[in-house]
Design an enzyme around this catalytic site. Structure first.
Site, PDB file in Angstrom:
ATOM      1  NE  ARG B  50     -22.650 114.176   5.080  1.00 22.48           N
ATOM      2  CZ  ARG B  50     -21.858 115.223   5.230  1.00 22.48           C
ATOM      3  NH1 ARG B  50     -22.361 116.433   5.333  1.00 22.48           N
ATOM      4  NH2 ARG B  50     -20.552 115.060   5.287  1.00 22.48           N
ATOM      5  CG  ASP B  52     -25.095 109.122  -3.195  1.00 18.18           C
ATOM      6  OD1 ASP B  52     -25.298 110.304  -2.861  1.00 18.18           O
ATOM      7  OD2 ASP B  52     -24.065 108.716  -3.757  1.00 18.18           O
ATOM      8  NE  ARG B 199     -23.471 104.235  -6.629  1.00 13.74           N
ATOM      9  CZ  ARG B 199     -24.284 105.266  -6.878  1.00 13.74           C
ATOM     10  NH1 ARG B 199     -24.627 106.092  -5.893  1.00 13.74           N
ATOM     11  NH2 ARG B 199     -24.744 105.485  -8.090  1.00 13.74           N
TER      12      ARG B 199
END
Lengths: 251, 251
Positions: B50, B52, B199
């Site tokens: 999923r 972002d 990230r």
């Protein structure tokens, strides 16, 4: 007054090319409006290369004259905070008042990229043309030596742009083609290119890579001096103007 | 009924991430609507990752069940003529009915790209994060060995997503970083990643590359098991989910 030179980069996808025209937004128009507002005086840029709709640039060149006292190298920073995300100034400098970006000897470098795989890739659709036709790089490389040197490239000039008074002789300094995974990159450097010349060469190279033509055909196409001898014009989306240099001016 | 697996590629710039949500258009929503219309029955895809808002993919995975009798490998061709240009199906196949893309051992590969030069480049703004801070690649490379292997990566989990019942132990198989001209590419492969983990690692690596942290800090950050020990979360635009493999299933 001083003359300022801009190195202009843009994603051409959403523009009707470089040059101001009545029927659509162009890169030059956006740049002129941004400069006019920033400088507080009417600014008209002169572009080195009037790239077509959909063509990209990392290093187009534009100049303008301004009464502003800001140092020439600061304009890039000021403009980049005001321009939309698909246009950026990749450097600026003051140049002599008699420097003209078109009426001067240049070394121009263009890149044509071909994404060659079964399906398009949305993350790499800016600056590449997608094709699933098989491409034999060695065949394409074998066609490149014919392009090098001074030739009459009339066969690679768009037929709608023929002005018999203008020379169609140009000099190509280098031409390379390589493949990295599924991306084929064709680079060509010369002292100038006719209207659509790089795209017609790229389209012809793709026909050679796909075995619809032979590498030796490139020599025969140049000799023919006839647009109909060459291949199709490759789509604008794959073309990027990488760099323009002015050796006589030292930049 | 049969279960079909899609390899999904997208430019995430204009989507509120993968998963269907009430407040914006998502990749999954566009895909569900396209499949529902094409198959003539309500289709709900199940996604592997999923991603972002703003994150890209070349190889996310989704499955769905359909009564359609078309062979599984033909769905990619049919869907690609119907999807918008920023979503493409990069292959499809029939899979066993008990295959679930999330509750299965995986090998996932992510890429984080950093465009490191003085000014942004509009032609390369999809799939990269721009920074003009100087980046020392050798310092960044020296930090990578700390990441390899099985670790509790709690320090690299977004603090808003902490569920004490869920393990924060993951295995990183490989991590590389390299520079080609002005583009720095960080790739990491593992059996799974916590929310924002890639990230936050990328953000920490940039601080190491910029000499605001030492390469050895990476080991101390992992040991701390505390989000505040790590660096900032790098922006979504630089992240691309490259590939998800399912070794136990042979694909």
């Amino acid at each position: 007054m001083k003359r300022v030179m801009l190195k202009v980069a843009y994603d051409g996808t959403n523009y009707c090319g470089w040059q101001v025209q009545p029927n659509g937004i162009t890169v030059q128009q956006v740049l002129n409006e941004c400069l006019t507002e920033f400088c507080g005086e009417p600014i008209h840029t002169i572009g080195a290369s009037r790239t077509d709709a959909g063509v990209h640039a990392r290093g187009n060149v534009a100049v303008f004259d301004t009464a502003m006292r800001m140092p020439g190298d600061k304009f890039s920073f000021a403009l980049n905070t005001r321009l939309p995300g698909d246009i950026r100034i990749d450097g600026s400098r003051e140049v002599p008042a008699d420097f003209h970006p078109r009426f001067t000897d240049t070394v121009k470098t263009y890149e044509y990229r071909i994404l060659n795989r079964q399906f398009p890739d949305p993350t790499r659709r800016i600056g590449s043309f997608f094709t699933y036709y098989s491409m034999d790089i060695e065949r394409m490389q074998a066609a490149l030596p014919y392009l090098i040197g001074e030739h009459d490239f009339r066969s690679f000039q768009a037929s709608g742009d023929i002005d018999p008074a203008r020379s169609t002789v140009r000099t190509v300094y280098s031409a390379t083609i390589g493949r990295e995974e599924d991306m084929i990159t064709f680079r060509i450097q010369g002292n100038g290119f006719l209207y659509h010349m790089v795209r017609i060469i790229a389209g012809t190279l793709m026909e050679i890579g796909n075995a619809r033509r032979e590498p030796e055909d490139m020599g025969r196409i140049i000799e023919a001096r006839d647009r109909s001898a060459a291949g199709d014009t490759a789509p604008a989306c794959g073309l990027t103007l990488l760099e323009i240099r002015y050796p006589a001016w030292g930049f």
